[in-house]
Design an enzyme around this catalytic site. Structure first.
Site, PDB file in Angstrom:
ATOM      1  N   GLN A 135     -10.112   9.582   7.521  1.00 19.70           N
ATOM      2  CA  GLN A 135      -9.947   8.184   7.926  1.00 19.70           C
ATOM      3  C   GLN A 135      -8.907   7.522   7.024  1.00 19.70           C
ATOM      4  OE1 GLN A 135     -14.088   6.314   8.736  1.00 19.70           O
ATOM      5  NE2 GLN A 135     -14.449   8.053   7.406  1.00 19.70           N
ATOM      6  N   ASP A 185      -3.645   7.283   3.313  1.00 18.89           N
ATOM      7  CA  ASP A 185      -2.793   7.810   2.234  1.00 18.89           C
ATOM      8  C   ASP A 185      -2.404   9.256   2.575  1.00 18.89           C
ATOM      9  OD1 ASP A 185      -4.666   9.794   1.108  1.00 18.89           O
ATOM     10  OD2 ASP A 185      -5.823   8.080   0.371  1.00 18.89           O
ATOM     11  N   HIS A 224      -6.966   7.543  11.542  1.00 20.34           N
ATOM     12  CA  HIS A 224      -6.656   6.108  11.453  1.00 20.34           C
ATOM     13  C   HIS A 224      -5.181   5.854  11.128  1.00 20.34           C
ATOM     14  CE1 HIS A 224     -11.179   4.980  10.703  1.00 20.34           C
ATOM     15  NE2 HIS A 224     -10.916   5.310  11.944  1.00 20.34           N
ATOM     16  N   ARG A 237       0.853  -1.214   0.000  1.00 19.67           N
ATOM     17  CA  ARG A 237       0.000   0.000   0.000  1.00 19.67           C
ATOM     18  C   ARG A 237       0.882   1.254   0.000  1.00 19.67           C
ATOM     19  NH1 ARG A 237      -2.398  -3.919   0.040  1.00 19.67           N
ATOM     20  NH2 ARG A 237      -2.292  -3.397  -2.129  1.00 19.67           N
ATOM     21  N   THR A 240     -17.524   8.441   2.643  1.00 18.01           N
ATOM     22  CA  THR A 240     -17.360   7.430   3.700  1.00 18.01           C
ATOM     23  C   THR A 240     -18.652   6.630   3.845  1.00 18.01           C
ATOM     24  OG1 THR A 240     -16.813   7.023   6.026  1.00 18.01           O
ATOM     25  CG2 THR A 240     -17.868   9.136   5.538  1.00 18.01           C
ATOM     26  N   SER A 241     -18.493   5.313   4.064  1.00 14.86           N
ATOM     27  CA  SER A 241     -19.657   4.423   4.090  1.00 14.86           C
ATOM     28  C   SER A 241     -20.406   4.486   5.416  1.00 14.86           C
ATOM     29  CB  SER A 241     -19.218   2.979   3.834  1.00 14.86           C
ATOM     30  OG  SER A 241     -18.303   2.573   4.835  1.00 14.86           O
ATOM     31  N   LEU A 269     -21.204   8.795  -3.596  1.00 15.18           N
ATOM     32  CA  LEU A 269     -21.690   8.262  -4.878  1.00 15.18           C
ATOM     33  C   LEU A 269     -23.099   7.715  -4.740  1.00 15.18           C
ATOM     34  CD1 LEU A 269     -18.970   6.038  -6.577  1.00 15.18           C
ATOM     35  CD2 LEU A 269     -19.891   8.238  -7.347  1.00 15.18           C
ATOM     36  N   GLU A 270     -23.411   7.288  -3.508  1.00 16.80           N
ATOM     37  CA  GLU A 270     -24.725   6.670  -3.262  1.00 16.80           C
ATOM     38  C   GLU A 270     -25.103   6.938  -1.810  1.00 16.80           C
ATOM     39  OE1 GLU A 270     -23.462   2.722  -4.217  1.00 16.80           O
ATOM     40  OE2 GLU A 270     -22.688   2.391  -2.187  1.00 16.80           O
ATOM     41  N   CYS A 279       7.515   2.261  16.686  1.00 17.15           N
ATOM     42  CA  CYS A 279       8.253   1.194  17.357  1.00 17.15           C
ATOM     43  C   CYS A 279       7.363   0.633  18.462  1.00 17.15           C
ATOM     44  CB  CYS A 279       9.551   1.745  17.939  1.00 17.15           C
ATOM     45  SG  CYS A 279      10.471   0.503  18.866  1.00 17.15           S
TER      46      CYS A 279
HETATM   47  N1  APR Z   1     -16.953   9.969  -4.744  1.00 17.74           N
HETATM   48  C1  APR Z   1     -17.689   9.973  -3.599  1.00 17.74           C
HETATM   49  N2  APR Z   1     -17.891   8.866  -2.860  1.00 17.74           N
HETATM   50  C2  APR Z   1     -17.339   7.722  -3.278  1.00 17.74           C
HETATM   51  C3  APR Z   1     -16.559   7.632  -4.467  1.00 17.74           C
HETATM   52  C4  APR Z   1     -16.370   8.838  -5.211  1.00 17.74           C
HETATM   53  N3  APR Z   1     -15.665   8.864  -6.345  1.00 17.74           N
HETATM   54  N4  APR Z   1     -16.154   6.342  -4.627  1.00 17.74           N
HETATM   55  C5  APR Z   1     -16.646   5.660  -3.590  1.00 17.74           C
HETATM   56  N5  APR Z   1     -17.375   6.462  -2.776  1.00 17.74           N
HETATM   57  C6  APR Z   1     -18.028   6.137  -1.503  1.00 17.74           C
HETATM   58  C7  APR Z   1     -18.686   4.775  -1.483  1.00 17.74           C
HETATM   59  O1  APR Z   1     -20.037   4.867  -1.947  1.00 17.74           O
HETATM   60  C8  APR Z   1     -18.612   4.418   0.008  1.00 17.74           C
HETATM   61  O2  APR Z   1     -19.753   4.915   0.709  1.00 17.74           O
HETATM   62  O3  APR Z   1     -17.010   6.073  -0.529  1.00 17.74           O
HETATM   63  C9  APR Z   1     -17.380   5.185   0.498  1.00 17.74           C
HETATM   64  C10 APR Z   1     -16.179   4.294   0.806  1.00 17.74           C
HETATM   65  O4  APR Z   1     -16.494   3.461   1.880  1.00 17.74           O
HETATM   66  P1  APR Z   1     -15.438   2.499   2.570  1.00 17.74           P
HETATM   67  O5  APR Z   1     -14.708   1.721   1.543  1.00 17.74           O
HETATM   68  O6  APR Z   1     -16.167   1.736   3.618  1.00 17.74           O
HETATM   69  O7  APR Z   1     -14.376   3.494   3.223  1.00 17.74           O
HETATM   70  P2  APR Z   1     -14.424   4.318   4.589  1.00 17.74           P
HETATM   71  O8  APR Z   1     -15.801   4.759   4.928  1.00 17.74           O
HETATM   72  O9  APR Z   1     -13.369   5.350   4.490  1.00 17.74           O
HETATM   73  O10 APR Z   1     -13.959   3.205   5.627  1.00 17.74           O
HETATM   74  C11 APR Z   1     -13.789   3.574   6.966  1.00 17.74           C
HETATM   75  O11 APR Z   1     -12.926   1.438   7.569  1.00 17.74           O
HETATM   76  O12 APR Z   1     -11.619  -0.373   6.943  1.00 17.74           O
HETATM   77  C12 APR Z   1     -11.701   0.753   7.739  1.00 17.74           C
HETATM   78  O13 APR Z   1      -9.966   1.977   8.717  1.00 17.74           O
HETATM   79  C13 APR Z   1     -10.595   1.728   7.484  1.00 17.74           C
HETATM   80  O14 APR Z   1     -10.642   4.119   7.389  1.00 17.74           O
HETATM   81  C14 APR Z   1     -11.319   2.959   6.986  1.00 17.74           C
HETATM   82  C15 APR Z   1     -12.680   2.821   7.621  1.00 17.74           C
END
Ligand code: APR
Length: 237
Positions: free
Chosen positions: A92, A95, A110, A59, A178-179, A204-205, A118
């Site tokens: 969260q 990167d 995160h 990563r 964020t989901s 996106l949704e 360490c």
């Molecule tokens: N624009 C806007 N939203 C987007 C896009 C985009 N181009 N692409 C994806 N998404 C949305 C998706 O619809 C989803 O709701 O981003 C969200 C990504 O969700 P996750 O993959 O669950 O990421 P996140 O919410 O950051 O996860 C939270 O979970 O695994 C742990 O520690 C990790 O920080 C992470 C935390």
């Protein structure tokens, strides 16, 4: 002219998706081919440190091939226009795309791929190469004690006090990409609402926490965020 609002922004994997960084919860439920519990828990690291180090080494190396997108750049622009005191960015994401875009008032709750910690002396340092079993800790010189500076499941997120203070002082809370499946971040919208903030979700949704938000903007962050930033800057010249 309206007083400048205090804006708190929470970003998730969706903000980096258009840069080519995969989100966590793809349709197959795997994170780049791995179950989260095999690579992102303290237990996984105890059981198979080599697998976990390799996963994060990959990563970290992949960051060299991605760039901030229009959403990261717009958020940095917003901070520049309104001032650091008015824009707090909580991510969260592990990167460094917000950093590279130029955001300063930024908290990686995160952890960060570009840092190592360490496990013995607990010092944290910048780290942009692979962590090898032979890598010495730059502070205590022991080998085999460095781990990625990442908050794994079951560990305490970083900056929680500063984040709560920012949320309680927010006029506007914005979540981007964020989901809403992982707490405590998924609960920030409630804290901000309790403090009287207006709330906007960009995704996106619809997400698990969509019903908590007053306003929704549905679409790709790289398109929606610059438009919103422009609106805010024009309203507070
Ligand atoms: N624009 C806007 N939203 C987007 C896009 C985009 N181009 N692409 C994806 N998404 C949305 C998706 O619809 C989803 O709701 O981003 C969200 C990504 O969700 P996750 O993959 O669950 O990421 P996140 O919410 O950051 O996860 C939270 O979970 O695994 C742990 O520690 C990790 O920080 C992470 C935390």
């Amino acid at each position: 002219m309206a007083a400048k609002p205090r804006i708190v922004i929470l970003t998730g994997a969706g903000v980096s998706a258009e840069s080519g960084v995969p989100t966590f919860r793809g349709s197959d439920g795997l994170w780049e081919g791995h179950r989260i519990e095999d690579v992102a828990t303290p237990r996984a690291f105890e059981r198979n440190p080599a697998l976990v180090q390799t996963f994060y080494n990959q990563r970290r190396a992949a960051l060299k091939n991605v760039q901030p997108n229009a959403a990261h750049l717009a958020l940095a622009e917003l901070e520049k226009a309104l001032g650091e005191r008015h824009v707090t960015l909580i991510t969260q994401n592990v990167d460094d795309l917000h950093d590279r875009a130029g955001s300063q008032n930024l908290m990686h709750m995160h952890g960060e791929l570009l840092k190592a910690r360490c496990v013995v002396c607990e010092n944290v340092c910048h780290w942009d190469e692979d962590i090898q079993p032979t890598s010495p800790c730059p502070f205590c010189q022991r080998t085999g004690t460095l781990r990625p500076h990442i908050v794994w499941f079951g560990e305490m997120p970083l900056y929680m006090e500063e984040i709560e203070t920012a949320l309680y002082g927010a006029d506007l809370f914005v979540a981007i990409g964020t989901s809403g499946k992982v707490y405590p971040a998924a609960g920030f919208v409630r804290l901000a609402k309790a403090a009287g903030a207006h709330t906007i979700e960009f995704n996106l949704e619809r997400s698990d926490i969509s019903p908590e938000f007053k306003e929704h903007r549905i679409g790709p962050a790289g398109h929606l965020v610059p438009t919103w930033v422009e609106e805010v800057i024009q309203a507070h010249p």
